[in-house]
Design a protein around this motif. Structure first.
Motif, PDB file in Angstrom:
ATOM      1  N   GLU A  81       1.195  -1.463   0.059  1.00 41.99           N
ATOM      2  CA  GLU A  81       0.411  -0.333  -0.213  1.00 41.99           C
ATOM      3  C   GLU A  81       0.585   0.825   0.118  1.00 41.99           C
ATOM      4  O   GLU A  81       2.013   1.259   0.901  1.00 41.99           O
ATOM      5  CB  GLU A  81      -0.867   0.109   1.249  1.00 41.99           C
ATOM      6  CG  GLU A  81      -2.216  -1.202   1.608  1.00 41.99           C
ATOM      7  CD  GLU A  81      -2.708  -1.395   3.219  1.00 41.99           C
ATOM      8  OE1 GLU A  81      -2.516  -0.605   3.082  1.00 41.99           O
ATOM      9  OE2 GLU A  81      -3.100  -3.129   2.719  1.00 41.99           O
ATOM     10  N   PRO A  82       0.429   2.039  -1.061  1.00 42.30           N
ATOM     11  CA  PRO A  82       1.043   3.687  -1.125  1.00 42.30           C
ATOM     12  C   PRO A  82       1.186   4.531   0.462  1.00 42.30           C
ATOM     13  O   PRO A  82       2.483   5.024   0.489  1.00 42.30           O
ATOM     14  CB  PRO A  82       0.719   3.941  -1.652  1.00 42.30           C
ATOM     15  CG  PRO A  82      -0.196   3.689  -2.900  1.00 42.30           C
ATOM     16  CD  PRO A  82      -0.605   2.314  -1.706  1.00 42.30           C
ATOM     17  N   LEU A  83       0.315   4.704   0.959  1.00 41.67           N
ATOM     18  CA  LEU A  83       0.430   5.128   2.647  1.00 41.67           C
ATOM     19  C   LEU A  83       1.588   4.460   3.001  1.00 41.67           C
ATOM     20  O   LEU A  83       1.719   5.198   4.159  1.00 41.67           O
ATOM     21  CB  LEU A  83      -1.051   4.512   2.868  1.00 41.67           C
ATOM     22  CG  LEU A  83      -1.531   5.540   4.286  1.00 41.67           C
ATOM     23  CD1 LEU A  83      -1.036   6.865   4.295  1.00 41.67           C
ATOM     24  CD2 LEU A  83      -2.549   5.379   4.468  1.00 41.67           C
ATOM     25  N   VAL A  84       1.723   3.012   3.609  1.00 47.17           N
ATOM     26  CA  VAL A  84       2.257   2.330   4.185  1.00 47.17           C
ATOM     27  C   VAL A  84       3.788   2.506   4.043  1.00 47.17           C
ATOM     28  O   VAL A  84       4.855   3.415   4.858  1.00 47.17           O
ATOM     29  CB  VAL A  84       2.212   0.517   4.457  1.00 47.17           C
ATOM     30  CG1 VAL A  84       3.462   0.444   5.415  1.00 47.17           C
ATOM     31  CG2 VAL A  84       1.291   0.642   4.884  1.00 47.17           C
ATOM     32  N   ARG A  85       3.489   3.255   2.343  1.00 49.07           N
ATOM     33  CA  ARG A  85       5.394   3.105   2.035  1.00 49.07           C
ATOM     34  C   ARG A  85       5.914   5.199   2.349  1.00 49.07           C
ATOM     35  O   ARG A  85       7.030   5.411   3.272  1.00 49.07           O
ATOM     36  CB  ARG A  85       5.297   3.082   0.812  1.00 49.07           C
ATOM     37  CG  ARG A  85       5.407   1.679   0.031  1.00 49.07           C
ATOM     38  CD  ARG A  85       4.704   2.099  -1.481  1.00 49.07           C
ATOM     39  NE  ARG A  85       5.334   0.001  -2.015  1.00 49.07           N
ATOM     40  CZ  ARG A  85       6.302  -0.530  -2.015  1.00 49.07           C
ATOM     41  NH1 ARG A  85       6.946  -0.441  -2.796  1.00 49.07           N
ATOM     42  NH2 ARG A  85       5.938  -1.788  -2.659  1.00 49.07           N
ATOM     43  N   LEU A  86       4.705   5.758   2.536  1.00 45.33           N
ATOM     44  CA  LEU A  86       4.602   7.331   2.774  1.00 45.33           C
ATOM     45  C   LEU A  86       5.525   7.401   3.662  1.00 45.33           C
ATOM     46  O   LEU A  86       6.062   7.933   4.633  1.00 45.33           O
ATOM     47  CB  LEU A  86       3.794   8.140   2.323  1.00 45.33           C
ATOM     48  CG  LEU A  86       3.508   9.043   2.766  1.00 45.33           C
ATOM     49  CD1 LEU A  86       4.384  10.039   1.217  1.00 45.33           C
ATOM     50  CD2 LEU A  86       2.528   9.808   2.622  1.00 45.33           C
ATOM     51  N   PHE A  87       4.322   6.209   4.737  1.00 45.51           N
ATOM     52  CA  PHE A  87       4.671   6.593   6.651  1.00 45.51           C
ATOM     53  C   PHE A  87       5.951   6.386   7.019  1.00 45.51           C
ATOM     54  O   PHE A  87       6.501   6.838   7.420  1.00 45.51           O
ATOM     55  CB  PHE A  87       3.627   5.594   6.685  1.00 45.51           C
ATOM     56  CG  PHE A  87       3.788   5.671   8.301  1.00 45.51           C
ATOM     57  CD1 PHE A  87       3.369   6.159   9.015  1.00 45.51           C
ATOM     58  CD2 PHE A  87       4.569   3.894   8.982  1.00 45.51           C
ATOM     59  CE1 PHE A  87       2.512   5.744  10.816  1.00 45.51           C
ATOM     60  CE2 PHE A  87       4.631   3.724  10.740  1.00 45.51           C
ATOM     61  CZ  PHE A  87       3.867   5.230  11.272  1.00 45.51           C
ATOM     62  N   PHE A  88       6.793   5.475   6.090  1.00 48.14           N
ATOM     63  CA  PHE A  88       7.967   4.839   6.578  1.00 48.14           C
ATOM     64  C   PHE A  88       9.074   5.426   5.826  1.00 48.14           C
ATOM     65  O   PHE A  88      10.140   5.897   6.991  1.00 48.14           O
ATOM     66  CB  PHE A  88       8.250   3.339   6.146  1.00 48.14           C
ATOM     67  CG  PHE A  88       7.489   2.214   7.537  1.00 48.14           C
ATOM     68  CD1 PHE A  88       8.399   1.963   8.401  1.00 48.14           C
ATOM     69  CD2 PHE A  88       6.504   1.505   6.832  1.00 48.14           C
ATOM     70  CE1 PHE A  88       8.257   0.584   9.507  1.00 48.14           C
ATOM     71  CE2 PHE A  88       6.197   0.743   8.244  1.00 48.14           C
ATOM     72  CZ  PHE A  88       6.528   0.516   9.395  1.00 48.14           C
TER      73      PHE A  88
END
Lengths: 147, 105
Positions: A81-88
């Motif tokens: 998920e892009p949101l998880v990648r952005l989060f990390f």
């Protein structure tokens, strides 16, 4: 007293105070940028780090969480998920800029003073923050924007 | 202590970077790294570092109302009120992270 830039504020020495900067002084650009990243990283670290470390490295070990968010299948699925990648990416970049800036001033307070030493600390610690953030960006976009 | 907590966050930043590297490397590398992080000697260090992270977060929220007083009215808001609002926000953000990033309970 002809200049419109002279201060009318309290001035015990009766010397003219100019609001504009002295000519010939280099414009300060990097210092406020680094302090801004430090502050942004402080907010990211304070709000997001405790729950992330708790879920990945603390809670599952003691059975304080019903699932294991760090299990390979679970984490790899969420990583799509892009949101998880952005989060990390935000987590890693923010923490590195915050922590290295903090470390620099801890070392300066501990006695590592002097223009040469402080310049070396700036280069080494900011290099760690920049390279680490670029590394996080690489992992965040790899497999998503390119293979 | 608060300053040390800030430095610890950078250390965890590098640990998460390595987590992503091992994730890319494959299941065996990833699992070996996570297992290492949970092995007793490292786990105890993790607990101490986690406590420092929490302390850093709490003192950061305490600082907000003091270092940069928030002013909606004639007088700035008391720092304790600002701290309380930030702790509530912290709980809300943590719950959002649980559901949006880690898929809920």
């Amino acid at each position: 007293m002809g200049s419109t830039r002279e201060s009318l504020a309290w001035n015990p020495g009766r010397e003219t105070v100019h609001a504009d900067e002295k000519t010939g002084e280099p414009e300060v650009f990097l210092e406020p940028l680094l302090w801004g990243l430090f502050s942004l990283g402080g907010f990211i670290t304070a709000f997001l780090f405790p729950i992330t470390v708790f879920l990945l490295f603390v809670a599952p070990v003691f059975g304080w969480w019903p699932t294991d968010p760090a299990a390979y299948a679970t984490f790899a699925a969420h990583w799509q998920e892009p949101l998880v990648r952005l989060f990390f990416f935000a987590l890693i970049g923010g923490s590195l800029f915050h922590g290295t800036h903090r470390l620099k001033f801890m070392l300066v307070d501990a006695g590592l003073r002097g223009p040469g030493i402080e310049a070396a600390l700036d280069i080494i610690l900011n290099a760690i923050a920049i390279v680490g953030t670029l590394g996080a960006l690489y992992y965040a976009v790899r497999g998503w924007l390119f293979v | 202590m608060r300053e040390l907590g800030g430095v610890v966050s950078a250390l965890y930043g590098l640990i998460f970077l390595n987590l992503l590297r091992t994730l890319r490397a494959g299941e065996s590398a990833y699992t070996a790294f996570v297992d290492t992080m949970r092995t007793p000697p490292v786990l105890y260090v993790n607990l101490v570092l986690f406590a420092l992270l929490v302390w850093h977060a709490v003192t950061w929220f305490m600082l907000i109302g003091k270092a940069q007083p928030i002013q909606f009215t004639e007088r700035p808001l008391p720092w304790k009120s600002v701290f309380g609002v930030n702790v509530l926000l912290w709980i809300g953000v943590s719950a959002a992270v649980v559901y949006l990033v880690f898929g809920g309970i």
